[in-house]
Design a protein around this motif. Sequence first.
Motif, PDB file in Angstrom:
ATOM      1  N   GLU A  54       1.162  -1.238   0.055  1.00 18.48           N
ATOM      2  CA  GLU A  54      -0.364  -0.079   0.279  1.00 18.48           C
ATOM      3  C   GLU A  54       0.545   0.975   0.093  1.00 18.48           C
ATOM      4  O   GLU A  54       0.169   2.110  -0.119  1.00 18.48           O
ATOM      5  N   LYS A 130      -6.085   3.072  -6.846  1.00 16.91           N
ATOM      6  CA  LYS A 130      -4.714   3.776  -6.254  1.00 16.91           C
ATOM      7  C   LYS A 130      -3.397   3.628  -7.307  1.00 16.91           C
ATOM      8  O   LYS A 130      -2.673   5.436  -7.615  1.00 16.91           O
ATOM      9  N   ARG A 146       0.377  -0.150  -9.826  1.00 18.54           N
ATOM     10  CA  ARG A 146      -1.169  -0.419  -9.355  1.00 18.54           C
ATOM     11  C   ARG A 146      -1.466  -1.522  -9.948  1.00 18.54           C
ATOM     12  O   ARG A 146      -2.684  -2.459 -10.361  1.00 18.54           O
TER      13      ARG A 146
END
Length: 274
Positions: A54, A130, A146
């Motif tokens: 992340e 994202k 991503r």
Amino acid sequence: MVDISATGASRTVVRKGTGLETPNYGSSCKVKLKVFRQDESVIQEYEKKIVIGEGDSEVSESLDRCLECMHTSEVCVIPYTSDTADKEKSVSSESGLQCEIQLLSFCRAKEPWETSPEEKVTLAKHHKTKGTDCFKASKWLCAARRYSQALKQLILIGDQLPENCREEYDQLRVSCLLNLSACQGKMEQYEFVAQNCTKVLAMLPTNIKALFRRGQAFVVLNEFEKAREDLEKALTLDPQNKAVQEQLRVLKQKARLHDQRMSRALGVMFGRKN
């Protein structure tokens, strides 16, 4: 102290951890971070939660790879840069800093075979969103990662996809492939642009974005006939498309210059033979 290399991220193990398991992609990790100088004076020390995968920076990927090799209570050291630990925290920009990482605890994420097709689609949408955020911030490589993760989730669904989800699945896959090709174009990876646009065109033969981007890539790769075929087809589908018109102009100019250079080179070659 044992020096090792963790999948490209240089680190030094200070203390070995316990247990057999290590964090996997998506794991939520509680870590203790300490930034210090070469004389071992501590600049900053704090705890935080890190979810592997992340972080959207070059250094966060190195940190993720490091964590994926660690066991509970393990302590290791990696080189520090401004966003190794936490970009929101103000730390000296002086060189030669180190970051000590202690893995306090972690909760492993589900493995791919443990998630349902619906969960995989949800995760793919998350990575796509994202990726778009990264793209808007001109972080091409992070955006590409991503979109690649999103596509990976879709591929893992395999033949488990319910028929009533097929349209949504195909739209999401096309969107991720096109967005990934846009990132690769920004990074001048034109072979990959062509490959991913070809995947889109196998699904949607008249997709103008895919035709344009593949044609644009073929221009750079000196595949002039392939470029002309794609761009002319795109212009037939959308005769007022200014970007396609401009790329056709670029193609004609580049092809003409290429032919001129080839002609001069052949002239020199045959001239030397005489």
